[in-house]
Design a protein around this motif. Structure first.
Motif, PDB file in Angstrom:
ATOM      1  N   GLU A  49      15.625 -54.240  -5.538  1.00  0.00           N
ATOM      2  CA  GLU A  49      16.494 -54.521  -4.389  1.00  0.00           C
ATOM      3  C   GLU A  49      16.647 -56.024  -4.206  1.00  0.00           C
ATOM      4  OE1 GLU A  49      18.189 -52.346  -2.694  1.00  0.00           O
ATOM      5  OE2 GLU A  49      17.230 -50.513  -3.379  1.00  0.00           O
ATOM      6  N   ASP A  50      17.867 -56.530  -4.367  1.00  0.00           N
ATOM      7  CA  ASP A  50      18.128 -57.961  -4.178  1.00  0.00           C
ATOM      8  C   ASP A  50      18.691 -58.276  -2.800  1.00  0.00           C
ATOM      9  OD1 ASP A  50      17.222 -58.704  -6.683  1.00  0.00           O
ATOM     10  OD2 ASP A  50      19.193 -58.464  -7.606  1.00  0.00           O
ATOM     11  N   GLY A  51      19.099 -57.244  -2.084  1.00  0.00           N
ATOM     12  CA  GLY A  51      19.675 -57.444  -0.758  1.00  0.00           C
ATOM     13  C   GLY A  51      19.073 -56.462   0.222  1.00  0.00           C
ATOM     14  N   PRO A  52      19.613 -56.454   1.436  1.00  0.00           N
ATOM     15  CA  PRO A  52      19.083 -55.537   2.444  1.00  0.00           C
ATOM     16  C   PRO A  52      19.398 -54.087   2.097  1.00  0.00           C
ATOM     17  CG  PRO A  52      21.023 -56.663   3.288  1.00  0.00           C
ATOM     18  CD  PRO A  52      20.712 -57.267   1.953  1.00  0.00           C
ATOM     19  N   ILE A  53      18.494 -53.184   2.476  1.00  0.00           N
ATOM     20  CA  ILE A  53      18.744 -51.760   2.237  1.00  0.00           C
ATOM     21  C   ILE A  53      19.489 -51.130   3.403  1.00  0.00           C
ATOM     22  CG2 ILE A  53      16.830 -51.471   0.624  1.00  0.00           C
ATOM     23  CD1 ILE A  53      15.212 -50.221   2.929  1.00  0.00           C
TER      24      ILE A  53
END
Length: 189
Positions: free
Chosen positions: A128-132
Motif C-alpha cells: 500500500e503506497d497510499g491511504p486505504i
C-alpha cells in the motif's frame, strides 16, 4: 531545548525499565532525548516544520508529519531512531493531526488541505503506497469553526474514530474494502 509547544501531543514519554528517553519536536526535526545520559538522537528528513506526532503504546513507534510543500508522513523506530516507512505528499498541503491505532497497524491523518480530508493508512502493508480509506470533511462552507484539528482511534475498536473542531464532533467508521468513511455528527443540546 528548542521544544515546539504548539503541537498537540508533541511530546511523548518513552521511558520504561530499559531507557530514560523522551520524544519532542524542534522545527523540522524530531528529537529523542535521553535525560539521564544527556544525549540525543535526531530524527531528520522533514523539509517543513513538524506539525503532528503520535507514539505507540509500547513506545516502539513514533510517527511524525509536517505541513507545507513536499510534506511527509514518517514512521520511526524509536529504539534505533531510523525511519521505517515514509509517505511523500500524503495530503495536499500536509497534515494537521495524526493518531496511531492501538494495534499499531493503522495511522489516521487529518489533512491541511481544503476541503479537509481524513485518510487511513495501513503502514505495515508494504504493497500500500497510499491511504486505504479517504474522505473529504463535510464542511461545505469552508468555515474555520468546522475544520477538524484533532482525531483519535477508539482504543477498543480501530474501525471507529472521533474528530473535533471548534464547533462540532464528528464520528467516523470504516470497513475493509470500503474506500470511504461513514460518518455522522452527534447532536448536542
Amino acid at each position: 531545548m528548542g521544544f515546539n509547544k504548539d503541537i498537540d501531543q508533541g511530546c511523548h514519554f518513552l521511558t520504561d525499565e530499559d531507557r530514560t528517553e523522551v520524544f519532542y519536536t524542534s522545527s523540522h526535526t524530531g528529537v529523542i532525548y535521553d535525560y539521564m545520559q544527556k544525549s540525543q538522537k535526531l530524527l531528520q528528513g522533514h523539509c517543513n516544520q513538524i506539525t503532528a506526532t503520535a507514539c505507540s503504546d509500547d513506545k516502539r513507534w513514533v510517527v511524525t508529519a509536517d505541513t507545507g510543500e513536499d510534506s511527509m508522513l514518517v514512521v520511526w523506530d524509536s529504539f534505533s531512531a531510523t525511519p521505517v516507512r515514509t509517505f511523500l505528499n500524503p495530503h495536499p498541503g500536509g497534515i494537521v493531526a495524526i493518531d496511531l491505532s492501538a494495534d499499531n497497524q493503522f495511522i489516521v491523518t487529518l489533512g491541511a488541505d481544503e476541503p479537509q480530508t481524513i485518510s487511513l493508512w495501513d503502514w505495515t502493508n508494504e504493497r500500500e503506497d497510499g491511504p486505504i480509506v479517504s474522505s473529504a470533511n463535510m464542511n461545505k462552507k469552508a468555515d474555520p469553526k468546522f475544520i477538524n484539528f484533532w482525531i483519535k482511534f477508539n482504543p477498543n475498536n480501530h474501525f471507529e474514530l472521533i474528530a473535533n473542531s471548534q464547533k462540532r464532533v464528528q464520528i467516523f467508521k470504516w470497513a475493509p474494502g470500503n474506500p470511504k468513511f461513514d460518518f455522522y455528527f452527534p447532536a448536542f443540546d
